[in-house]
Design a protein around this motif. Structure first.
Motif, PDB file in Angstrom:
ATOM      1  N   TYR A  73      48.976  37.781  44.712  1.00 21.09           N
ATOM      2  CA  TYR A  73      47.766  37.927  43.903  1.00 21.09           C
ATOM      3  C   TYR A  73      46.800  36.779  44.181  1.00 21.09           C
ATOM      4  CZ  TYR A  73      44.767  37.999  39.766  1.00 21.09           C
ATOM      5  OH  TYR A  73      43.675  38.008  38.925  1.00 21.09           O
TER       6      TYR A  73
ATOM      7  N   LEU B  23      42.877  43.524  42.884  1.00 21.02           N
ATOM      8  CA  LEU B  23      43.500  42.553  41.983  1.00 21.02           C
ATOM      9  C   LEU B  23      44.115  43.252  40.776  1.00 21.02           C
ATOM     10  CD1 LEU B  23      40.872  39.649  42.008  1.00 21.02           C
ATOM     11  CD2 LEU B  23      43.051  39.779  43.225  1.00 21.02           C
TER      12      LEU B  23
ATOM     13  N   LYS C 193      43.068  37.046  45.833  1.00 22.67           N
ATOM     14  CA  LYS C 193      41.921  36.505  45.085  1.00 22.67           C
ATOM     15  C   LYS C 193      41.158  35.486  45.923  1.00 22.67           C
ATOM     16  CE  LYS C 193      40.686  34.625  40.559  1.00 22.67           C
ATOM     17  NZ  LYS C 193      39.722  33.646  41.106  1.00 22.67           N
TER      18      LYS C 193
ATOM     19  N   GLN D 171      53.011  37.189  42.344  1.00 24.19           N
ATOM     20  CA  GLN D 171      52.014  36.244  41.845  1.00 24.19           C
ATOM     21  C   GLN D 171      51.343  35.509  42.998  1.00 24.19           C
ATOM     22  OE1 GLN D 171      50.756  35.615  38.944  1.00 24.19           O
ATOM     23  NE2 GLN D 171      52.157  36.389  37.382  1.00 24.19           N
TER      24      GLN D 171
ATOM     25  N   GLN E 116      47.391  44.519  41.832  1.00 18.04           N
ATOM     26  CA  GLN E 116      48.353  43.418  41.931  1.00 18.04           C
ATOM     27  C   GLN E 116      48.858  43.025  40.541  1.00 18.04           C
ATOM     28  OE1 GLN E 116      49.600  41.671  44.561  1.00 18.04           O
ATOM     29  NE2 GLN E 116      48.558  42.789  46.166  1.00 18.04           N
ATOM     30  N   GLN E 117      47.945  42.913  39.594  1.00 17.74           N
ATOM     31  CA  GLN E 117      48.348  42.560  38.229  1.00 17.74           C
ATOM     32  C   GLN E 117      49.276  43.605  37.632  1.00 17.74           C
ATOM     33  OE1 GLN E 117      44.975  41.784  35.717  1.00 17.74           O
ATOM     34  NE2 GLN E 117      44.541  39.787  36.615  1.00 17.74           N
TER      35      GLN E 117
END
Length: 445
Positions: free
Chosen positions: A345, A253, A349, A342, A256-257
């Protein structure tokens, strides 16, 4: 690097040491580390773009002095001519020289330089996050292979004991059939059980060899024998201690961010590229000529040294008015890319959250299985002893004894693997949370 083992003795290898060795030796992780350095050099390169340009040129030539007046269009290669128009053509040559020092600096970019610098810095963070994600994933692979190898090696020991057991049983059956107390078919049946046990042992040995090679590859070492830590088959994880001290963002994550931040930085670069640039210009140059002011040609090398010096200062403004459409389209592309990232992501998650739930359920089930496994083993051991006595005394048949042997074998394997399966379930939760402290906190002090 692991120390060499004594003659005939395998190297002891704890899981913690295996993880450290893999982090230091695995070539793919080293390659990702070099990419971090590469990205860092990109930041330094962006810093250099802030420096002014300073170009020096020097030209020495020899040629004729005929000049013509008129207009020249900038097409192809043009040899400019300067000077007054000669009354008649002359092919007499003379020396000349030109020395130029030109500087250009753009101190005002209206945010363009800072946007490029931010993009380069975000690129470094992406490389760092990518390395951390790969490192964590590799640590999970090492731990998983370590636990699987430990389980297979213990399973191999159980199969060795089973071979000894069925071999002894075959000897008992053979003695009874030789004395006419049992039918001859029992001997063949017992021989089949011995062969089946040996085949299972050979299969376990093959799996152990393959897993040992796989673990060595993950550690970045040559294949060798190790003495693994038996704690992962001798004691269950302490489930009351597996909660992490503080929330940890999963490395996947985090990557990804950071990728989203890099895309946002690229959008900022594109948007600010449709802004003017203000540049400070400066130049000085010297000219040498072998032609006198009255048009006469001086002899020798008189045209090589400079005899006139000039300088100029200026301010330049650059702005591409018609570039808006192209920049707008490129920006929209990056905006859509950011939205796609996004969504990715959120998908990652969701999958990780569900993996945590699944791992928790698996841990609870393994805990329940761990309570029943010793009961099953005790009962199967008693049943096997009883059937052995009954068969030896002529009161039981080989079918019942074989079934008791099968139940005992299964109970031993279940008892052996249940603890290891609990650790593997905890490792899956570790992989889903991104926090290795969960795993090692569950070890009893």
């Amino acid at each position: 690097m692991l120390s060499s083992a004594a003659a005939g003795q395998p190297n002891p290898l704890t899981l913690q040491e295996a993880l450290r060795t893999a982090k230091q030796n695995y070539p793919a992780l080293k390659a990702k580390g070099e990419l971090v350095k590469l990205a860092s050099e990109g930041v330094q390169l962006t810093h250099t773009q802030r420096l002014p340009s300073l170009r020096v040129s020097e030209q020495l030539n020899y040629g004729t002095t005929n000049a013509t007046a008129g207009i020249l269009l900038p097409f192809g290669t043009i040899i400019p001519t300067t000077g007054s128009f000669a009354n008649e053509a002359s092919f007499r040559g003379t020396f000349g020289s030109t020395t130029t020092l030109y500087s250009e600096w753009a101190p005002i970019t209206f945010g363009q330089y800072q946007a490029r610098l931010n993009e380069a810095r975000e690129g470094v963070q992406v490389a760092v996050a990518d390395l951390a994600n790969d490192d964590f994933a590799h640590q999970i692979r090492v731990a998983q292979t370590y636990l699987e190898l430990l389980a297979v090696e213990q399973y191999q020991r159980v199969q060795t004991q089973d071979v000894d057991r069925v071999t002894t049983l075959g000897q008992i059956v053979g003695r009874l059939t030789e004395n006419g107390l049992r039918p001859g078919v029992d001997t063949e049946f017992a021989n089949a059980e011995v062969a089946k046990a040996k085949l299972a042992l050979f299969d376990a040995q093959d799996r152990a060899v393959r897993l040992r090679t796989q673990l060595a590859t993950l550690l970045g070492l040559r294949t060798q024998a190790w003495q693994l830590d038996s704690v992962f088959i001798s004691q269950l994880p302490v489930l009351s201690t597996i909660e992490s001290n503080q929330p940890t963002l999963h490395p996947q994550l985090a990557l990804q961010q950071q990728t989203i931040r890099l895309t946002d930085a690229r959008i900022a670069v594109l948007r600010r590229s449709y802004r003017p640039r203000v540049s400070l210009l400066g130049a000085t140059w010297a000219r040498g000529s072998g032609i006198a002011p009255n048009g006469e040609i001086n002899g020798g090398l008189s045209g090589l040294p400079p005899n006139r010096l000039n300088y100029a200062l200026g301010v330049g403004l650059t702005f591409d008015i018609l570039d808006y459409t192209r920049i707008h389209s490129l920006t929209r592309q990056e905006v859509y890319r950011a939205q796609s990232q996004q969504d990715e992501y959120q998908q990652v998650k969701l999958e990780l959250d569900n993996q945590v739930v699944l791992a928790d359920q698996r841990l609870r089930l393994v805990g329940l299985q761990a309570e029943q496994a010793p009961i099953q083993l005790r009962a199967a051991s008693r049943a096997y002893r009883q059937q052995t006595l009954l068969y030896d005394g002529g009161l039981g048949d080989l079918t019942a004894l074989t079934q008791a042997l099968y139940n005992l074998r299964k109970a031993e394997i279940d008892q052996l693997l249940i603890t290891n399966q609990a650790w593997q379930a905890l490792l899956r939760k570790t992989a889903a949370t991104g926090d290795f402290s969960l795993f090692f906190n569950a070890l009893r002090p």
